[in-house]
Design a protein around this motif. Structure first.
Motif, mmCIF file in Angstrom:
data_model
loop_
_atom_site.group_PDB
_atom_site.id
_atom_site.type_symbol
_atom_site.label_atom_id
_atom_site.label_comp_id
_atom_site.label_asym_id
_atom_site.label_seq_id
_atom_site.Cartn_x
_atom_site.Cartn_y
_atom_site.Cartn_z
ATOM 1 N N ALA A 47 -15.057 -4.680 -1.289
ATOM 2 C CA ALA A 47 -14.249 -4.143 -0.199
ATOM 3 C C ALA A 47 -13.015 -3.466 -0.778
ATOM 4 O O ALA A 47 -12.654 -3.671 -1.949
ATOM 5 C CB ALA A 47 -13.846 -5.255 0.768
ATOM 6 N N LYS A 48 -12.369 -2.650 0.038
ATOM 7 C CA LYS A 48 -11.197 -1.901 -0.402
ATOM 8 C C LYS A 48 -9.971 -2.388 0.369
ATOM 9 O O LYS A 48 -9.995 -2.498 1.604
ATOM 10 C CB LYS A 48 -11.411 -0.409 -0.175
ATOM 11 C CG LYS A 48 -10.267 0.469 -0.670
ATOM 12 C CD LYS A 48 -10.580 1.942 -0.448
ATOM 13 C CE LYS A 48 -11.774 2.366 -1.280
ATOM 14 N NZ LYS A 48 -12.075 3.806 -1.123
ATOM 15 N N ALA A 49 -8.916 -2.685 -0.372
ATOM 16 C CA ALA A 49 -7.672 -3.161 0.232
ATOM 17 C C ALA A 49 -6.661 -2.019 0.322
ATOM 18 O O ALA A 49 -6.669 -1.091 -0.499
ATOM 19 C CB ALA A 49 -7.097 -4.312 -0.574
ATOM 20 N N VAL A 50 -5.782 -2.117 1.300
ATOM 21 C CA VAL A 50 -4.688 -1.155 1.461
ATOM 22 C C VAL A 50 -3.379 -1.914 1.249
ATOM 23 O O VAL A 50 -3.126 -2.915 1.915
ATOM 24 C CB VAL A 50 -4.710 -0.499 2.844
ATOM 25 C CG1 VAL A 50 -3.488 0.394 3.030
ATOM 26 C CG2 VAL A 50 -5.988 0.303 3.039
ATOM 27 N N VAL A 51 -2.555 -1.413 0.295
ATOM 28 C CA VAL A 51 -1.293 -2.057 -0.054
ATOM 29 C C VAL A 51 -0.140 -1.259 0.562
ATOM 30 O O VAL A 51 -0.104 -0.023 0.483
ATOM 31 C CB VAL A 51 -1.127 -2.153 -1.578
ATOM 32 C CG1 VAL A 51 0.218 -2.802 -1.935
ATOM 33 C CG2 VAL A 51 -2.274 -2.954 -2.191
ATOM 34 N N THR A 52 0.797 -1.995 1.147
ATOM 35 C CA THR A 52 1.965 -1.385 1.777
ATOM 36 C C THR A 52 3.232 -1.809 1.032
ATOM 37 O O THR A 52 3.362 -2.966 0.618
ATOM 38 C CB THR A 52 2.070 -1.801 3.250
ATOM 39 O OG1 THR A 52 0.901 -1.348 3.943
ATOM 40 C CG2 THR A 52 3.300 -1.193 3.911
#
Length: 271
Positions: A249-254
Motif C-alpha cells: 500500500a502507499k502512504a501519504v505523509v503530511t
C-alpha cells in the motif's frame, strides 16, 4: 253325523280365533315394549374419542413422529445426527458463532499484519539532515531553509561547533529566515528537536505509525490508521501480510509546524 261336523268346525274356529288373539296380543306387547320409556333408562351420549396428547402417535399415515415433524434430511440423504428426539432443529437464529471465527463472510482481520517501515530517507544534498521536517516546523518552504543553510559551516558529525562558529552559523541562518518571521528562540527549539548523531546512525525524534487491515470475504480492501506517527522524512513502505498472501500500500505523509503531527501519515491506499 252333521251335528258332529258342526261341533268340530266350531271348535276349529275357536282355535283359530284364540291363535289370532295370541298373535295380536304378542304384536301389541312388542309395540308397547318399544314405545314404553318409563321402564327403561335414558340413553347416554357416546363419549368423544380423546385427542392424542403431545408425544403420542398421530393418525395412521401421519408423517409426524411423536407429535412432531420428522427431523430434516441432509442433502446427501443422511438424517441429521445429534438431534434430540422431539427438539426443534438448531438454526443460526438460536445458535451463536464460535469466538474468533469469521461471520457474514468477513475474514478475521487479526490474522493480517500491517508493517510500516522506512520513511527516514533524506535528500542527498541535505547530507543526512531532515531538512523537510525542519523547514515544515519553521513554517517555511524546504528550498528556503536549504538556502539559509548554505551559509552554515558544519562542525562535523562527531564534534560540537565552537561558540564563535555557532554564532556565525546562527547569523547566516537568521539572515535568510528572519524575513519569514522566524525568531532566534524558535530556530533553537526546532534545531534541538531534530538534532541527531549521524555517526551512530541515530535518527531524530520520531513516532512509528501503526495500522490494521480491512478484510472482506478474505480479500484486503483497505487499511485503517490506528496511529499516524510523526517524524517521517519520506514516504514509508506499507506491507499487509495474511493467509492469502502479501499486499502493498502507499502512504501519504503530511508536514506541519506541530512536532506531534509533523511528518505523520494521513492516509494509506492499496496499490
Amino acid at each position: 253325523m252333521k251335528t258332529k261336523m258342526k261341533i268340530i268346525l266350531a271348535s276349529a274356529f275357536s282355535v283359530v280365533l284364540a291363535g289370532s288373539s295370541v298373535i295380536a296380543l304378542s304384536a301389541n306387547s312388542q309395540v308397547f315394549a318399544a314405545t314404553d320409556t318409563t321402564q327403561t333408562s335414558a340413553p347416554q351420549d357416546k363419549p368423544a374419542k380423546p385427542k392424542p396428547r403431545q408425544g403420542e402417535a398421530g393418525k395412521p399415515g401421519d408423517p409426524r413422529v411423536n407429535g412432531h415433524n420428522p427431523p430434516p434430511h441432509n442433502r446427501d440423504g443422511v438424517d441429521c445426527l445429534g438431534q434430540e428426539e422431539g427438539a426443534p432443529p438448531t438454526t443460526p437464529a438460536n445458535s451463536a458463532p464460535s469466538t474468533g471465527e469469521a461471520t457474514s463472510g468477513i475474514t478475521n482481520p487479526s490474522t493480517y499484519s500491517v508493517v510500516i517501515s522506512g520513511g527516514l530517507t533524506t535528500d542527498p544534498q541535505d547530507k543526512g539532515r531532515p531538512v523537510v521536517l525542519i523547514a515544515a516546523a519553521l513554517g517555511v518552504p524546504t528550498e528556503v531553509f536549504r538556502e539559509a543553510f548554505s551559509g552554515v559551516t558544519p562542525s562535523g558529525l562527531d564534534s560540537q561547533p565552537s561558540h564563535e562558529l555557532a554564532q556565525r552559523n546562527k547569523a547566516a541562518l537568521m539572515k535568510v529566515l528572519g524575513p519569514y518571521g522566524i525568531t532566534n528562540e524558535r530556530l533553537d527549539e526546532v534545531s534541538n528537536f531534530y538534532r541527531y548523531n549521524g555517526s551512530r546512525t541515530a535518527t531524530w525524534q520520531k513516532t512509528s505509525a501503526t495500522a490494521t487491515a480491512i478484510v472482506t470475504e478474505g480479500v484486503v480492501t483497505g487499511v485503517t490508521i490506528t496511529n499516524p506517527g510523526a517524524g517521517y522524512s519520506s514516504t514509508p513502505t506499507v506491507t499487509i501480510t495474511g493467509p492469502t498472501g502479501t499486499v502493498t500500500a502507499k502512504a501519504v505523509v503530511t508536514y506541519t509546524q506541530d512536532f506531534k503531527t509533523n511528518g505523520s501519515i494521513t492516509s494509506i491506499t492499496l496499490d
